[in-house]
Design a protein around this motif. Structure first.
Motif, PDB file in Angstrom:
ATOM      1  N   GLU A   1       9.725  -0.464  -8.259  1.00  0.00           N
ATOM      2  CA  GLU A   1       9.469  -0.820  -6.894  1.00  0.00           C
ATOM      3  C   GLU A   1       8.285   0.252  -6.545  1.00  0.00           C
TER       4      GLU A   1
ATOM      5  N   ASP B   1       6.497   2.064  -3.906  1.00  0.00           N
ATOM      6  CA  ASP B   1       6.051   2.212  -2.566  1.00  0.00           C
ATOM      7  C   ASP B   1       5.438   3.509  -2.282  1.00  0.00           C
ATOM      8  N   MET B   2       5.630   3.977  -1.022  1.00  0.00           N
ATOM      9  CA  MET B   2       4.830   5.160  -0.486  1.00  0.00           C
ATOM     10  C   MET B   2       5.707   6.438  -1.340  1.00  0.00           C
TER      11      MET B   2
ATOM     12  N   PHE C   1       8.182  -4.720  -6.498  1.00  0.00           N
ATOM     13  CA  PHE C   1       7.892  -4.456  -5.002  1.00  0.00           C
ATOM     14  C   PHE C   1       6.682  -3.640  -4.856  1.00  0.00           C
ATOM     15  N   ILE C   2       5.739  -3.931  -4.011  1.00  0.00           N
ATOM     16  CA  ILE C   2       4.885  -3.078  -3.847  1.00  0.00           C
ATOM     17  C   ILE C   2       4.254  -3.164  -2.242  1.00  0.00           C
ATOM     18  N   ASP C   3       3.847  -2.099  -1.942  1.00  0.00           N
ATOM     19  CA  ASP C   3       3.396  -2.145  -0.366  1.00  0.00           C
ATOM     20  C   ASP C   3       1.832  -1.780  -0.285  1.00  0.00           C
ATOM     21  N   SER C   4       1.496  -1.443   0.919  1.00  0.00           N
ATOM     22  CA  SER C   4       0.166  -1.080   1.166  1.00  0.00           C
ATOM     23  C   SER C   4      -0.082   0.105   0.510  1.00  0.00           C
ATOM     24  N   CYS C   5       0.647   1.039   0.467  1.00  0.00           N
ATOM     25  CA  CYS C   5       0.417   2.406  -0.125  1.00  0.00           C
ATOM     26  C   CYS C   5       0.134   2.298  -1.442  1.00  0.00           C
TER      27      CYS C   5
ATOM     28  N   ILE D   1      -1.167  -0.488  -3.117  1.00  0.00           N
ATOM     29  CA  ILE D   1      -2.430  -1.040  -3.179  1.00  0.00           C
ATOM     30  C   ILE D   1      -3.443   0.023  -2.732  1.00  0.00           C
ATOM     31  N   GLY D   2      -3.398   0.769  -2.180  1.00  0.00           N
ATOM     32  CA  GLY D   2      -4.305   1.876  -1.764  1.00  0.00           C
ATOM     33  C   GLY D   2      -4.609   2.581  -3.241  1.00  0.00           C
TER      34      GLY D   2
END
Lengths: 107, 219
Positions: A23, A25-26, A56-60, A62-63
């Protein structure tokens, strides 16, 4: 602190593959950003990021991928994200970055 | 039809009052034809169980606890009935709101998850400066090569609704997801039909019972 992601780096000549799992994430973003920056800096041609085992990925995240993509391109290298699947692929798709990061449609 | 009036308190809440009242009404309206039926208070227990607490969660968080709290939210959401792609969508949306609170909302926040009607609702509250230039309402994601600015758009895109309360003392972002319909509880439906078809009028009803099927069940 429990880490919910892992990575492996396979270097082969002027390219390398960074395989991520788990996962992203940030909490993972900053470390992965450093890791990708280092690989881009030391790889002559192409850095591939394999997301097949990422769940799992989030916008962080992606950034982080977009930043690596920009850094690579600015220095004349290729940065390609491969094998995104399931919900990870959906998130990359709806945010509009999949085409740029994975120009190969089979990614 | 009086029977409908009798049954409504069950549907409207889970208090003991209406169940007890109907049970006493059953005693007064005792007829041979109804003795084979279960007592209405038992019917109530079958048809309308205690308030559902699945999906309820309330926690403060900082950056270090975000991943673990996301896992807790996923588990609670699954318990509340959210599955498959909507569950994954919800997890990403919740993650984005927590990230925003930590990054822009003063480094910490509070998460409140609850089931409200047919919806799973998650509030994320922070004490940051809020949106100084007003709440953003993007119609689409930012350009592909932009580094940031995707979080709130993703949270909105992946959920059924998103509300932002922008205040000087902080921001509350509330997202909701419609829960899938539960399979019908056949026993509950039959019990409800039994009530609506046959329940006698209550002493103290505001309106006197009218003629019609009401008469058939009164002694």
């Amino acid at each position: 602190m429990i880490h919910h992601w892992r990575h492996r780096i396979d270097r082969d000549g002027d390219s390398c593959i960074v395989t991520l799992s788990g996962e992203i994430d940030m909490a993972a973003g900053e470390v992965i950003a450093q890791l990708l920056a280092q690989e881009i800096n030391t790889t002559a041609s192409t850095v591939r990021v394999d997301l097949e085992a990422v769940t799992f990925i989030d916008s962080c995240a992606i950034g982080v991928l977009v930043e690596a993509y920009r850094t690579a391109r600015a220095t004349g290298r290729h940065f390609i994200v491969t094998a995104a699947r399931g919900h990870v692929r959906k998130v990359l798709g709806v945010t509009g970055v999949l085409t740029a990061l994975s120009p190969d449609t089979s990614a | 039809m009086a029977g409908v009036r009798q049954a409504m308190p069950y549907a409207g809440g889970h208090t003991a009052g209406p169940a007890g009242a109907v049970a006493s009404g059953h005693g007064q309206g005792d007829t041979p034809g109804m003795t084979a039926e279960p007592a209405p208070s038992e019917i109530g227990a079958v048809a309308f169980p205690a308030p559902v607490l699945a999906g309820a969660l309330s926690r403060d968080f900082t950056a270090d606890g975000i991943t673990a709290l996301r896992h807790a939210v996923q588990a609670a959401a699954r318990q509340a009935g959210l599955i498959d792609e909507p569950l994954d969508d919800f997890a990403v949306a919740v993650q984005e709101l927590m990230t925003n609170a930590v990054r822009h909302g003063g480094g910490r926040g509070r998460l409140e998850l609850r089931v409200s009607g047919d919806n799973l609702v998650c509030d994320v509250i922070d004490h940051g400066p809020g949106f100084r230039d007003g709440v953003p309402a993007p119609s689409g994601p930012p350009p592909a090569e932009t580094l940031g600015g995707r979080g709130l758009w993703l949270a909105s895109h992946l959920t059924d609704s998103m509300l932002i309360s922008n205040g000087t003392g902080g921001t509350t972002v509330s997202i909701s997801m419609c829960l899938p319909a539960a399979p019908p509880d056949v026993a509950a439906v039959q019990a409800l039909h039994a009530l609506t078809d046959r329940a006698p009028a209550m002493p103290g009803d505001e309106e006197p019972p009218s003629a019609g099927d009401e008469q058939e069940v009164r002694p």
